[in-house]
Design a protein around this motif. Structure first.
Motif, PDB file in Angstrom:
ATOM      1  N   ILE A   1     -28.298  19.636 -40.523  1.00 39.73           N
ATOM      2  CA  ILE A   1     -28.437  18.490 -41.428  1.00 39.73           C
ATOM      3  C   ILE A   1     -29.886  18.022 -41.338  1.00 39.73           C
ATOM      4  CG2 ILE A   1     -27.744  16.117 -41.915  1.00 39.73           C
ATOM      5  CD1 ILE A   1     -25.063  16.664 -40.711  1.00 39.73           C
ATOM      6  N   ALA A   2     -30.467  17.708 -42.474  1.00 30.28           N
ATOM      7  CA  ALA A   2     -31.858  17.249 -42.497  1.00 30.28           C
ATOM      8  C   ALA A   2     -31.974  15.857 -41.896  1.00 30.28           C
ATOM      9  CB  ALA A   2     -32.372  17.225 -43.927  1.00 30.28           C
ATOM     10  N   ALA A   3     -33.027  15.634 -41.157  1.00 29.05           N
ATOM     11  CA  ALA A   3     -33.274  14.319 -40.572  1.00 29.05           C
ATOM     12  C   ALA A   3     -33.719  13.323 -41.637  1.00 29.05           C
ATOM     13  CB  ALA A   3     -34.322  14.408 -39.478  1.00 29.05           C
ATOM     14  N   GLN A   4     -34.365  13.817 -42.695  1.00 29.63           N
ATOM     15  CA  GLN A   4     -34.788  12.981 -43.814  1.00 29.63           C
ATOM     16  C   GLN A   4     -34.548  13.745 -45.103  1.00 29.63           C
ATOM     17  OE1 GLN A   4     -38.913  11.977 -43.133  1.00 29.63           O
ATOM     18  NE2 GLN A   4     -38.294   9.968 -42.396  1.00 29.63           N
ATOM     19  N   ILE A   5     -34.250  13.008 -46.166  1.00 27.47           N
ATOM     20  CA  ILE A   5     -34.115  13.609 -47.492  1.00 27.47           C
ATOM     21  C   ILE A   5     -34.985  12.822 -48.456  1.00 27.47           C
ATOM     22  CG2 ILE A   5     -31.810  14.558 -47.109  1.00 27.47           C
ATOM     23  CD1 ILE A   5     -30.634  12.201 -48.633  1.00 27.47           C
ATOM     24  N   SER A   6     -35.333  13.476 -49.557  1.00 24.32           N
ATOM     25  CA  SER A   6     -36.152  12.797 -50.564  1.00 24.32           C
ATOM     26  C   SER A   6     -35.271  11.851 -51.380  1.00 24.32           C
ATOM     27  CB  SER A   6     -36.807  13.820 -51.493  1.00 24.32           C
ATOM     28  OG  SER A   6     -35.840  14.436 -52.320  1.00 24.32           O
ATOM     29  N   TRP A   7     -35.930  10.950 -52.102  1.00 26.02           N
ATOM     30  CA  TRP A   7     -35.193   9.999 -52.934  1.00 26.02           C
ATOM     31  C   TRP A   7     -34.364  10.746 -53.983  1.00 26.02           C
ATOM     32  CZ3 TRP A   7     -35.400   8.872 -58.184  1.00 26.02           C
ATOM     33  CH2 TRP A   7     -34.691   7.754 -58.581  1.00 26.02           C
ATOM     34  N   TRP A   8     -34.934  11.759 -54.599  1.00 20.55           N
ATOM     35  CA  TRP A   8     -34.224  12.502 -55.629  1.00 20.55           C
ATOM     36  C   TRP A   8     -33.017  13.225 -55.052  1.00 20.55           C
ATOM     37  CZ3 TRP A   8     -33.264  12.232 -60.402  1.00 20.55           C
ATOM     38  CH2 TRP A   8     -32.743  13.307 -61.102  1.00 20.55           C
ATOM     39  N   GLN A   9     -33.119  13.775 -53.855  1.00 22.58           N
ATOM     40  CA  GLN A   9     -31.982  14.429 -53.214  1.00 22.58           C
ATOM     41  C   GLN A   9     -30.865  13.419 -52.944  1.00 22.58           C
ATOM     42  OE1 GLN A   9     -34.084  16.059 -49.872  1.00 22.58           O
ATOM     43  NE2 GLN A   9     -34.086  18.127 -50.753  1.00 22.58           N
TER      44      GLN A   9
ATOM     45  N   ILE B   1     -26.541  17.965 -34.348  1.00 25.92           N
ATOM     46  CA  ILE B   1     -26.539  18.707 -35.608  1.00 25.92           C
ATOM     47  C   ILE B   1     -27.905  18.616 -36.286  1.00 25.92           C
ATOM     48  CG2 ILE B   1     -25.484  18.839 -37.893  1.00 25.92           C
ATOM     49  CD1 ILE B   1     -22.879  17.892 -36.623  1.00 25.92           C
ATOM     50  N   VAL B   2     -28.532  17.453 -36.203  1.00 28.43           N
ATOM     51  CA  VAL B   2     -29.879  17.293 -36.757  1.00 28.43           C
ATOM     52  C   VAL B   2     -30.871  18.118 -35.937  1.00 28.43           C
ATOM     53  CG1 VAL B   2     -31.757  15.646 -37.135  1.00 28.43           C
ATOM     54  CG2 VAL B   2     -29.431  15.043 -37.788  1.00 28.43           C
ATOM     55  N   GLU B   3     -30.705  18.106 -34.616  1.00 25.36           N
ATOM     56  CA  GLU B   3     -31.593  18.873 -33.743  1.00 25.36           C
ATOM     57  C   GLU B   3     -31.507  20.376 -34.025  1.00 25.36           C
ATOM     58  OE1 GLU B   3     -31.434  19.881 -29.070  1.00 25.36           O
ATOM     59  OE2 GLU B   3     -31.399  17.740 -29.570  1.00 25.36           O
TER      60      GLU B   3
ATOM     61  N   PRO C   1     -32.577   8.222 -42.790  1.00 27.73           N
ATOM     62  CA  PRO C   1     -33.403   8.570 -41.616  1.00 27.73           C
ATOM     63  C   PRO C   1     -32.988   7.854 -40.329  1.00 27.73           C
ATOM     64  CG  PRO C   1     -34.797   7.881 -43.450  1.00 27.73           C
ATOM     65  CD  PRO C   1     -33.384   7.641 -43.849  1.00 27.73           C
ATOM     66  N   VAL C   2     -32.273   6.756 -40.458  1.00 22.12           N
ATOM     67  CA  VAL C   2     -31.842   6.012 -39.283  1.00 22.12           C
ATOM     68  C   VAL C   2     -30.422   6.413 -38.884  1.00 22.12           C
ATOM     69  CG1 VAL C   2     -31.376   3.695 -38.373  1.00 22.12           C
ATOM     70  CG2 VAL C   2     -33.315   4.069 -39.899  1.00 22.12           C
ATOM     71  N   ALA C   3     -29.531   6.471 -39.860  1.00 23.13           N
ATOM     72  CA  ALA C   3     -28.112   6.657 -39.564  1.00 23.13           C
ATOM     73  C   ALA C   3     -27.741   8.095 -39.206  1.00 23.13           C
ATOM     74  CB  ALA C   3     -27.285   6.193 -40.763  1.00 23.13           C
ATOM     75  N   ILE C   4     -28.232   9.066 -39.939  1.00 21.35           N
ATOM     76  CA  ILE C   4     -27.815  10.451 -39.719  1.00 21.35           C
ATOM     77  C   ILE C   4     -28.286  10.982 -38.364  1.00 21.35           C
ATOM     78  CG2 ILE C   4     -28.000  12.810 -40.602  1.00 21.35           C
ATOM     79  CD1 ILE C   4     -26.053  10.940 -42.141  1.00 21.35           C
TER      80      ILE C   4
END
Length: 69
Positions: free
Chosen positions: A41-49, A35-37, A25-28
């Protein structure tokens, strides 16, 4: 041998996935803001992902390392 390799890949995937999950969530968004905007690319992903991402990358690296020998 195969069981040991599978266990090591699983352990590294969980540890690496946890690190990726914490950093994502910080680096990407900082590295790829446009690209996130645009939602490529997702701004956040789940732990399982994150764990699955590390697991797949680990398998691909192991596979390419094995085939190069």
């Amino acid at each position: 041998g195969i069981v040991l390799i599978a266990a090591l890949i699983s352990i590294f995937a969980v540890l690496g996935g946890t690190i990726v999950w914490l950093i994502w969530p910080v680096a990407i968004p900082a590295a790829f803001p446009k690209i996130v905007e645009m939602n490529y690319i997702a701004a956040q992903i789940s732990w399982w992902q994150a764990v699955c991402l590390c697991w797949i990358c680990g398998l691909l690296i192991k596979s390419s390392y094995s085939s190069s020998k």
